[in-house]
Design a protein around this motif. Structure first.
Motif, PDB file in Angstrom:
ATOM      1  N   LEU A   1      36.510  30.618  32.159  1.00  0.00           N
ATOM      2  CA  LEU A   1      37.437  29.927  33.045  1.00  0.00           C
ATOM      3  C   LEU A   1      38.465  30.945  33.508  1.00  0.00           C
ATOM      4  O   LEU A   1      39.185  31.525  32.693  1.00  0.00           O
ATOM      5  CB  LEU A   1      38.137  28.771  32.333  1.00  0.00           C
ATOM      6  CG  LEU A   1      39.253  28.096  33.148  1.00  0.00           C
ATOM      7  CD1 LEU A   1      38.689  27.427  34.399  1.00  0.00           C
ATOM      8  CD2 LEU A   1      40.028  27.086  32.312  1.00  0.00           C
ATOM      9  N   GLY A   2      38.519  31.174  34.810  1.00  0.00           N
ATOM     10  CA  GLY A   2      39.520  32.066  35.372  1.00  0.00           C
ATOM     11  C   GLY A   2      40.737  31.290  35.815  1.00  0.00           C
ATOM     12  O   GLY A   2      40.618  30.196  36.389  1.00  0.00           O
ATOM     13  N   LEU A   3      41.911  31.847  35.541  1.00  0.00           N
ATOM     14  CA  LEU A   3      43.165  31.233  35.981  1.00  0.00           C
ATOM     15  C   LEU A   3      43.968  32.303  36.709  1.00  0.00           C
ATOM     16  O   LEU A   3      44.136  33.408  36.195  1.00  0.00           O
ATOM     17  CB  LEU A   3      43.936  30.678  34.782  1.00  0.00           C
ATOM     18  CG  LEU A   3      45.205  29.871  35.070  1.00  0.00           C
ATOM     19  CD1 LEU A   3      45.399  28.771  34.007  1.00  0.00           C
ATOM     20  CD2 LEU A   3      46.449  30.759  35.103  1.00  0.00           C
ATOM     21  N   ASP A   4      44.456  31.979  37.897  1.00  0.00           N
ATOM     22  CA  ASP A   4      45.220  32.943  38.703  1.00  0.00           C
ATOM     23  C   ASP A   4      45.996  32.160  39.743  1.00  0.00           C
ATOM     24  O   ASP A   4      45.529  31.117  40.210  1.00  0.00           O
ATOM     25  CB  ASP A   4      44.268  33.935  39.384  1.00  0.00           C
ATOM     26  CG  ASP A   4      44.948  35.242  39.771  1.00  0.00           C
ATOM     27  OD1 ASP A   4      45.872  35.197  40.616  1.00  0.00           O
ATOM     28  OD2 ASP A   4      44.558  36.301  39.244  1.00  0.00           O
ATOM     29  N   ASN A   5      47.167  32.661  40.124  1.00  0.00           N
ATOM     30  CA  ASN A   5      47.911  31.957  41.166  1.00  0.00           C
ATOM     31  C   ASN A   5      47.745  32.588  42.547  1.00  0.00           C
ATOM     32  O   ASN A   5      48.287  32.089  43.534  1.00  0.00           O
ATOM     33  CB  ASN A   5      49.401  31.848  40.805  1.00  0.00           C
ATOM     34  CG  ASN A   5      50.106  33.193  40.746  1.00  0.00           C
ATOM     35  OD1 ASN A   5      49.509  34.249  40.993  1.00  0.00           O
ATOM     36  ND2 ASN A   5      51.393  33.176  40.409  1.00  0.00           N
ATOM     37  N   LEU A   6      46.986  33.693  42.627  1.00  0.00           N
ATOM     38  CA  LEU A   6      46.702  34.351  43.911  1.00  0.00           C
ATOM     39  C   LEU A   6      47.977  34.592  44.708  1.00  0.00           C
ATOM     40  O   LEU A   6      48.030  34.401  45.930  1.00  0.00           O
ATOM     41  CB  LEU A   6      45.710  33.514  44.743  1.00  0.00           C
ATOM     42  CG  LEU A   6      44.341  33.277  44.110  1.00  0.00           C
ATOM     43  CD1 LEU A   6      43.544  32.268  44.932  1.00  0.00           C
ATOM     44  CD2 LEU A   6      43.562  34.571  44.000  1.00  0.00           C
ATOM     45  N   ASN A   7      49.026  35.067  44.030  1.00  0.00           N
ATOM     46  CA  ASN A   7      50.311  35.235  44.718  1.00  0.00           C
ATOM     47  C   ASN A   7      50.266  36.409  45.696  1.00  0.00           C
ATOM     48  O   ASN A   7      49.295  37.162  45.782  1.00  0.00           O
ATOM     49  CB  ASN A   7      51.465  35.371  43.715  1.00  0.00           C
ATOM     50  CG  ASN A   7      51.413  36.676  42.918  1.00  0.00           C
ATOM     51  OD1 ASN A   7      50.864  37.678  43.370  1.00  0.00           O
ATOM     52  ND2 ASN A   7      51.984  36.651  41.730  1.00  0.00           N
ATOM     53  N   ALA A   8      51.347  36.561  46.443  1.00  0.00           N
ATOM     54  CA  ALA A   8      51.374  37.530  47.537  1.00  0.00           C
ATOM     55  C   ALA A   8      52.090  38.824  47.162  1.00  0.00           C
ATOM     56  O   ALA A   8      52.576  39.537  48.047  1.00  0.00           O
ATOM     57  CB  ALA A   8      52.036  36.902  48.758  1.00  0.00           C
ATOM     58  N   TYR A   9      52.151  39.166  45.863  1.00  0.00           N
ATOM     59  CA  TYR A   9      52.739  40.453  45.475  1.00  0.00           C
ATOM     60  C   TYR A   9      52.022  41.596  46.192  1.00  0.00           C
ATOM     61  O   TYR A   9      52.620  42.561  46.626  1.00  0.00           O
ATOM     62  CB  TYR A   9      52.669  40.624  43.947  1.00  0.00           C
ATOM     63  CG  TYR A   9      53.037  42.013  43.468  1.00  0.00           C
ATOM     64  CD1 TYR A   9      54.328  42.507  43.646  1.00  0.00           C
ATOM     65  CD2 TYR A   9      52.083  42.836  42.864  1.00  0.00           C
ATOM     66  CE1 TYR A   9      54.663  43.786  43.224  1.00  0.00           C
ATOM     67  CE2 TYR A   9      52.414  44.104  42.435  1.00  0.00           C
ATOM     68  CZ  TYR A   9      53.702  44.578  42.613  1.00  0.00           C
ATOM     69  OH  TYR A   9      54.024  45.838  42.202  1.00  0.00           O
ATOM     70  N   TYR A  10      50.698  41.483  46.309  1.00  0.00           N
ATOM     71  CA  TYR A  10      49.949  42.312  47.249  1.00  0.00           C
ATOM     72  C   TYR A  10      48.926  41.416  47.938  1.00  0.00           C
ATOM     73  O   TYR A  10      48.779  40.244  47.591  1.00  0.00           O
ATOM     74  CB  TYR A  10      49.315  43.534  46.579  1.00  0.00           C
ATOM     75  CG  TYR A  10      48.313  43.248  45.470  1.00  0.00           C
ATOM     76  CD1 TYR A  10      46.995  42.914  45.749  1.00  0.00           C
ATOM     77  CD2 TYR A  10      48.688  43.353  44.124  1.00  0.00           C
ATOM     78  CE1 TYR A  10      46.071  42.666  44.745  1.00  0.00           C
ATOM     79  CE2 TYR A  10      47.780  43.112  43.111  1.00  0.00           C
ATOM     80  CZ  TYR A  10      46.472  42.777  43.422  1.00  0.00           C
ATOM     81  OH  TYR A  10      45.571  42.528  42.421  1.00  0.00           O
TER      82      TYR A  10
END
Length: 334
Positions: free
Chosen positions: A28-37
């Motif tokens: 199970l992958g968890l990530d918020n895909l934020n815009a830091y890059y």
């Protein structure tokens, strides 16, 4: 095994997830895909994982405790690898709150979720940045690390302390990995190799801090992932020497700390030369002083990780940089 990987759309997290999936684990992958890059790169990494039938994904931030707990409850992980964090030394000078939110509050949420659901083993990302003002080389896990020089480093040191507390109080097996400069295909755009490649190909000057005279223990992504998998498979156990902490890296609690690097520091100027050779172009260099928060040199003593799990980094920079350039040109249609 059922393995929850946080930061699964990140550089290390996506590569690790693929290796676990290939060997048959449920991930199970968890990530918020934020815009830091650029989130498009994160999505492209994630797109490589989505076709696997044994992969599922949750978009959430570590600091969102209900979302983290829901992910744990729905998936029931046996083991957890926490790679999600607010990364970057220099950005921590501009936005320290982001590091507290993700790296402190978020890590606490992971610890709590692991504690209450009896997770077998938590492996988490620390950083070579914890060595801070240390000048004795190579950096050893036996060294004192009480003098961080960036907020990022301070949060990673805090993670190690928090993990020990949970190992001691609740018997949660934890292993911290101090990553040394990781590079390779699908790498982060804010890291030197990516920045240099983009600017050299565009005919722009590259900024070379400390006049290129600092060294880094550049470690190829495949070597890093192999070490993480080996560590995940060997659950942290109490040190045999028993009444108190045996060393800064071990404990009477089920707690371990390791360096994970290449054990071969390379001067930045040599790194640039190898990149120029791979690109077939010379870089215009803008020589600048050392940046605040940066350290002059890093060099990982990996003897403990080699002894305990058989870790053997094997990729020289000449090979690793060439593989990165090949990926970069393909990814950007060069």
């Amino acid at each position: 095994m059922r393995v929850l990987v946080t930061g699964a759309a990140g550089f290390i997290g996506s590569s690790l997830s693929q290796v676990l999936l290939e060997r048959g684990d449920q991930v199970l992958g968890l990530d918020n895909l934020n815009a830091y890059y650029d989130p498009r790169l994160k999505q492209a990494r994630l797109d490589r994982l989505l076709p696997y039938k044994n992969f599922s994904f949750v978009r959430a931030s570590l600091e969102d405790r209900p979302a983290v707990e829901a992910a744990f409850d729905s998936f029931g992980p046996q083991r957890v690898v926490n790679l999600a964090a607010q990364a970057g030394v220099r950005y921590s000078l501009e936005n320290p709150q982001a590091y507290v939110d993700s790296n402190i509050t978020g890590f606490l949420n992971i610890l709590e979720a692991c504690r209450h659901r009896h997770v077998e083993h938590l492996v988490y990302a620390s950083s070579s940045s914890v060595y801070g003002a240390n000048r004795k080389l190579p950096f050893s896990v036996e060294d004192n690390v009480d003098h961080p020089v960036s907020m990022y480093a301070a949060t990673k040191k805090a993670n190690e302390l928090m993990a020990h507390t949970y190992s001691h109080l609740f018997g949660l097996p934890t292993t911290g990995l101090r990553f040394f400069t990781v590079y390779g295909p699908w790498g982060r755009p804010d890291m030197a190799l990516f920045l240099f490649t983009r600017k050299i190909l565009a005919g722009e000057p590259i900024e070379v801090f400390n006049h290129g005279r600092h060294s880094r223990d550049f470690t190829y992504i495949d070597d890093i992932v192999e070490g993480v998998v080996r560590t995940l498979d060997q659950v942290a156990a109490p040190s045999p020497a028993a009444d108190g902490p045996a060393s800064p890296a071990t404990s009477h609690a089920p707690y371990r700390l390791y360096n994970i690097g290449n054990h071969q520091p390379v001067e930045l100027l040599r790194y640039i030369e190898v990149l120029e050779q791979c690109l077939g172009r010379k870089a215009e260099r803008r020589l600048l002083p050392l940046q605040p928060g940066d350290v002059p040199d890093t060099w990982a003593d990996v003897e403990a990780l080699s002894r305990d799990v058989g870790y053997r980094p094997a990729t020289p920079i000449e090979v690793g940089v060439a593989r990165f350039v090949e990926w970069y040109l393909q990814y950007h249609g060069g």
